[in-house]
Design a protein around this motif. Structure first.
Motif, mmCIF file in Angstrom:
data_model
loop_
_atom_site.group_PDB
_atom_site.id
_atom_site.type_symbol
_atom_site.label_atom_id
_atom_site.label_comp_id
_atom_site.label_asym_id
_atom_site.label_seq_id
_atom_site.Cartn_x
_atom_site.Cartn_y
_atom_site.Cartn_z
ATOM 1 N N TRP A 102 -14.646 4.122 -8.829
ATOM 2 C CA TRP A 102 -13.256 4.526 -8.631
ATOM 3 C C TRP A 102 -12.900 5.772 -9.430
ATOM 4 O O TRP A 102 -12.068 6.576 -8.994
ATOM 5 C CB TRP A 102 -12.306 3.375 -8.983
ATOM 6 N N ASP B 210 -7.203 2.257 -1.713
ATOM 7 C CA ASP B 210 -8.154 1.514 -2.534
ATOM 8 C C ASP B 210 -8.241 2.107 -3.937
ATOM 9 O O ASP B 210 -8.311 1.381 -4.936
ATOM 10 C CB ASP B 210 -9.540 1.522 -1.883
ATOM 11 N N SER C 168 0.833 -1.194 0.000
ATOM 12 C CA SER C 168 0.000 0.000 0.000
ATOM 13 C C SER C 168 0.868 1.245 0.000
ATOM 14 O O SER C 168 1.936 1.279 0.638
ATOM 15 C CB SER C 168 -0.922 0.012 1.223
#
Length: 322
Positions: free
Chosen positions: A244, A93, A72
């Motif tokens: 997204w 995300d 991440s």
């Protein structure tokens, strides 16, 4: 009509939605075939410097598959507050979805380039095109060369109707009473396709689909093929573009009308993520089953124009630059 291309242009204003419009462009099949033959000859003669695969909008355009960092980008354990931790988690995300979308786009462009390459290598397999091998050509060749050319041509057709170029679907129904069974079998085949290609779950980029059709003996209207299959594709792929693409903009610019309008547009894109489709009718062969063949090839919805239009544009630029 042996080749069909349809693209949906998104409405950007209320007046566009109210008025709508349809544009039709038709070309003789012989011109399409000759363009493909010329592009094949240019490639085969070794003049490949012009036929680059990136940096242009040609039919063989590809992009490098992006490298993905499994870690991440933001360590939420180091956040200064719960609000920052939530924002960092959301940003992580978003970045993962961004990377996945980049991989999907690269895969789809590569798949479309392979389809274009094989189709340009053997355009005589398009229904209505003149056969490549003539009887007098048979007499001019000796030593089994003619039979070898026929074998190579048949191999191109097999490639067009099989993986990895295209994914086979159940044969088209021969009678109206068989449509229910046909749709159920197509759904099963599409679910199998998604299991084999898990990187498309969820689908995060606009999609173009190509249907390669060897029609049943009684024939089949090309447009009806697409209208039957497109809802089934959407049901299985379940695209999720809006979530997204607009997530960061909505959080950063909450309340701005242009962002809300863009969000509505992206939601519309999710409603119909297949923004373009092609139907390519191929000739029947002696060993084809009565129901013919039906295959699906995936491509990038970010590319504009059919394979044959992009081939024509490329050939025109090549001839102009000679």
């Amino acid at each position: 009509m042996k080749l069909l291309y349809v693209r949906i242009w998104r409405s950007r204003t209320a007046s566009d939605k109210a008025n709508g419009r349809t544009m039709i462009n038709a070309r003789p099949l012989r011109d399409v075939v000759e363009d493909m033959n010329l592009l094949r000859d240019v490639r085969d003669c070794g003049n490949c410097s012009y036929l680059s695969t990136d940096g242009d909008d040609g039919p063989f355009r590809t992009i490098e598959t992006p490298e993905i960092d499994p870690e991440s980008a933001f360590d939420v354990d180091l956040a200064a507050s719960p609000e920052q931790a939530e924002e960092w988690a959301e940003l992580n995300d978003w970045l993962k979805d961004h990377d996945r979308a980049g991989i999907q786009e690269a895969i789809l462009l590569s798949a479309e380039a392979h389809l274009a390459s094989v189709l340009c290598a053997a355009p005589h397999w398009i229904e209505g095109a003149c056969a490549e091998a003539k009887n007098d050509f048979r007499e001019a060749l000796s030593g089994g060369f003619y039979d070898e050319l026929v074998r190579i041509g048949s191999e191109y057709r097999r490639m067009l109707l099989s993986e990895p170029i295209a994914f086979p679907l159940p044969g088209l129904p021969g009678a109206s009473g068989e449509s229910g069974v046909f749709k159920a079998e197509v759904l099963q085949a599409l679910e199998l396709l998604l299991r084999r290609r898990p990187f498309f779950d969820p689908l995060l980029v606009p999609l173009k689909v190509s249907f390669l059709v060897v029609p049943p003996k009684q024939g089949k209207d090309l447009d009806n093929v697409a209208l039957t299959l497109l809802p089934l594709l959407h049901e299985v792929l379940q695209p999720n573009l809006e979530s997204w693409l607009m997530r960061r903009a909505r959080r950063s610019h909450e309340g701005l009308s242009e962002v809300e309008g863009a969000s509505r547009g992206q939601q519309s894109m999710s409603d119909r993520s297949v923004v373009a489709y092609e139907v390519i009718e191929l000739k029947r062969g002696a060993g084809d089953p009565p129901e013919g063949h039906l295959c699906l090839a995936l491509g990038s919805g970010s590319e504009f124009g059919s394979i044959w239009v992009r081939v024509a544009d490329y050939v025109e630029r090549f001839m102009r630059d000679l």
